[in-house]
Design a protein around this motif. Structure first.
Motif, PDB file in Angstrom:
ATOM      1  N   GLN A   1     -11.908  -5.929   2.590  1.00  0.00           N
ATOM      2  CA  GLN A   1     -10.488  -5.888   2.950  1.00  0.00           C
ATOM      3  C   GLN A   1      -9.562  -5.586   1.768  1.00  0.00           C
ATOM      4  O   GLN A   1      -8.362  -5.783   1.853  1.00  0.00           O
ATOM      5  CB  GLN A   1     -10.025  -7.192   3.638  1.00  0.00           C
ATOM      6  CG  GLN A   1     -10.893  -7.659   4.788  1.00  0.00           C
ATOM      7  CD  GLN A   1     -11.187  -6.572   5.802  1.00  0.00           C
ATOM      8  OE1 GLN A   1     -10.278  -5.922   6.283  1.00  0.00           O
ATOM      9  NE2 GLN A   1     -12.448  -6.350   6.131  1.00  0.00           N
TER      10      GLN A   1
ATOM     11  N   CYS B   1     -14.695   1.641  -2.794  1.00  0.00           N
ATOM     12  CA  CYS B   1     -13.938   0.427  -3.082  1.00  0.00           C
ATOM     13  C   CYS B   1     -14.174  -0.007  -4.523  1.00  0.00           C
ATOM     14  O   CYS B   1     -15.317  -0.063  -4.982  1.00  0.00           O
ATOM     15  CB  CYS B   1     -14.354  -0.683  -2.119  1.00  0.00           C
ATOM     16  SG  CYS B   1     -13.551  -2.270  -2.459  1.00  0.00           S
TER      17      CYS B   1
ATOM     18  N   ASN C   1      -7.230  -3.419  -0.702  1.00  0.00           N
ATOM     19  CA  ASN C   1      -6.439  -2.202  -0.594  1.00  0.00           C
ATOM     20  C   ASN C   1      -6.930  -1.257  -1.691  1.00  0.00           C
ATOM     21  O   ASN C   1      -6.913  -1.597  -2.866  1.00  0.00           O
ATOM     22  CB  ASN C   1      -4.956  -2.496  -0.777  1.00  0.00           C
ATOM     23  CG  ASN C   1      -4.133  -1.227  -0.726  1.00  0.00           C
ATOM     24  OD1 ASN C   1      -4.218  -0.472   0.231  1.00  0.00           O
ATOM     25  ND2 ASN C   1      -3.361  -0.969  -1.763  1.00  0.00           N
TER      26      ASN C   1
ATOM     27  N   PRO D   1       0.829  -1.208   0.000  1.00  0.00           N
ATOM     28  CA  PRO D   1       0.000   0.000   0.000  1.00  0.00           C
ATOM     29  C   PRO D   1       0.863   1.256   0.000  1.00  0.00           C
ATOM     30  O   PRO D   1       1.954   1.265   0.570  1.00  0.00           O
ATOM     31  CB  PRO D   1      -0.784  -0.096   1.310  1.00  0.00           C
ATOM     32  CG  PRO D   1      -0.637  -1.487   1.785  1.00  0.00           C
ATOM     33  CD  PRO D   1       0.614  -2.031   1.167  1.00  0.00           C
TER      34      PRO D   1
ATOM     35  N   ASP E   1      -3.405   5.211   1.064  1.00  0.00           N
ATOM     36  CA  ASP E   1      -4.301   4.140   0.637  1.00  0.00           C
ATOM     37  C   ASP E   1      -5.108   3.679   1.845  1.00  0.00           C
ATOM     38  O   ASP E   1      -4.706   3.862   2.992  1.00  0.00           O
ATOM     39  CB  ASP E   1      -3.516   2.958   0.073  1.00  0.00           C
ATOM     40  CG  ASP E   1      -2.935   3.231  -1.307  1.00  0.00           C
ATOM     41  OD1 ASP E   1      -3.157   4.333  -1.848  1.00  0.00           O
ATOM     42  OD2 ASP E   1      -2.246   2.345  -1.826  1.00  0.00           O
ATOM     43  N   TRP E   2      -6.255   3.072   1.595  1.00  0.00           N
ATOM     44  CA  TRP E   2      -7.114   2.624   2.692  1.00  0.00           C
ATOM     45  C   TRP E   2      -7.622   1.216   2.430  1.00  0.00           C
ATOM     46  O   TRP E   2      -7.652   0.752   1.311  1.00  0.00           O
ATOM     47  CB  TRP E   2      -8.270   3.595   2.925  1.00  0.00           C
ATOM     48  CG  TRP E   2      -9.100   3.938   1.719  1.00  0.00           C
ATOM     49  CD1 TRP E   2      -8.784   4.807   0.717  1.00  0.00           C
ATOM     50  CD2 TRP E   2     -10.395   3.414   1.387  1.00  0.00           C
ATOM     51  NE1 TRP E   2      -9.806   4.857  -0.210  1.00  0.00           N
ATOM     52  CE2 TRP E   2     -10.804   4.019   0.170  1.00  0.00           C
ATOM     53  CE3 TRP E   2     -11.248   2.494   2.004  1.00  0.00           C
ATOM     54  CZ2 TRP E   2     -12.021   3.725  -0.434  1.00  0.00           C
ATOM     55  CZ3 TRP E   2     -12.467   2.203   1.393  1.00  0.00           C
ATOM     56  CH2 TRP E   2     -12.850   2.820   0.197  1.00  0.00           C
ATOM     57  N   THR E   3      -7.964   0.539   3.533  1.00  0.00           N
ATOM     58  CA  THR E   3      -8.467  -0.831   3.454  1.00  0.00           C
ATOM     59  C   THR E   3      -9.981  -0.794   3.542  1.00  0.00           C
ATOM     60  O   THR E   3     -10.544  -0.201   4.455  1.00  0.00           O
ATOM     61  CB  THR E   3      -7.887  -1.679   4.599  1.00  0.00           C
ATOM     62  OG1 THR E   3      -6.472  -1.678   4.487  1.00  0.00           O
ATOM     63  CG2 THR E   3      -8.399  -3.111   4.539  1.00  0.00           C
ATOM     64  N   CYS E   4     -10.633  -1.440   2.572  1.00  0.00           N
ATOM     65  CA  CYS E   4     -12.094  -1.482   2.566  1.00  0.00           C
ATOM     66  C   CYS E   4     -12.586  -2.254   3.792  1.00  0.00           C
ATOM     67  O   CYS E   4     -12.145  -3.380   4.029  1.00  0.00           O
ATOM     68  CB  CYS E   4     -12.588  -2.146   1.290  1.00  0.00           C
ATOM     69  SG  CYS E   4     -14.385  -2.371   1.268  1.00  0.00           S
TER      70      CYS E   4
END
Length: 153
Positions: free
Chosen positions: A80, A90, A82, A69, A73-76
């Motif tokens: 889950q 997402c 990236n 990542p 960046d972010w995790t849904c």
């Protein structure tokens, strides 16, 4: 002696594929080895393509999804995945980006891109305003050709 990826064929304009990556038979997108369906058109990964269908080691050591990542960046929270900092939902399950996800993220509200600034040479599509990587000759979203002189260098 060994060949390389795509030896002699026309390139995609981006980085070369990695071992196990596969080309979607429907839209010709290069898809990461860890993905079971095309990110672009959602065509399932054909059997026997790419690397091992399920791995434990390899990319990112047991559970990585390709590249590490990047900052922001972010995790849904739902699947889950990236998700790039610039995305407001997402790509996989369309869950909206949670408030505050991705560190610097929350700014930008409902509209805009809210992500990191474009890189040098990237260009803005004149038809749909998407930020397109410098290496691409057409817009990924609407397929408008890159304008002459588009994007610095």
């Amino acid at each position: 002696g060994g060949g390389g990826f795509g030896g002699g064929r026309g390139g995609f304009g981006g980085p070369p594929p990695r071992e196990g990556d596969w080309v979607c038979p429907n839209c010709q997108a290069n898809v990461f080895a860890s993905k079971s369906e095309c990110f672009k058109c959602r065509t399932p990964k054909p059997g026997g393509m790419g690397g091992p269908p399920r791995g434990g080691g390899g990319f990112g050591g047991g559970g990585g999804f390709g590249a590490p990542p990047r900052d922001g960046d972010w995790t849904c929270p739902s699947c889950q995945a990236n998700v790039f900092a610039s995305k407001s939902e997402c790509f996989k399950c369309h869950t909206p980006k949670p408030p505050g996800a991705g560190g610097d993220g929350g700014r930008g509200g409902g509209g805009g891109f809210g992500g990191p600034p474009p890189r040098e040479g990237d260009w803005i599509c004149p038809s749909c305003s998407a930020n397109v990587f410098a290496s691409k000759s057409e817009c990924f979203r609407c397929h408008t050709p890159k304008p002459a002189g588009g994007g610095g260098g």
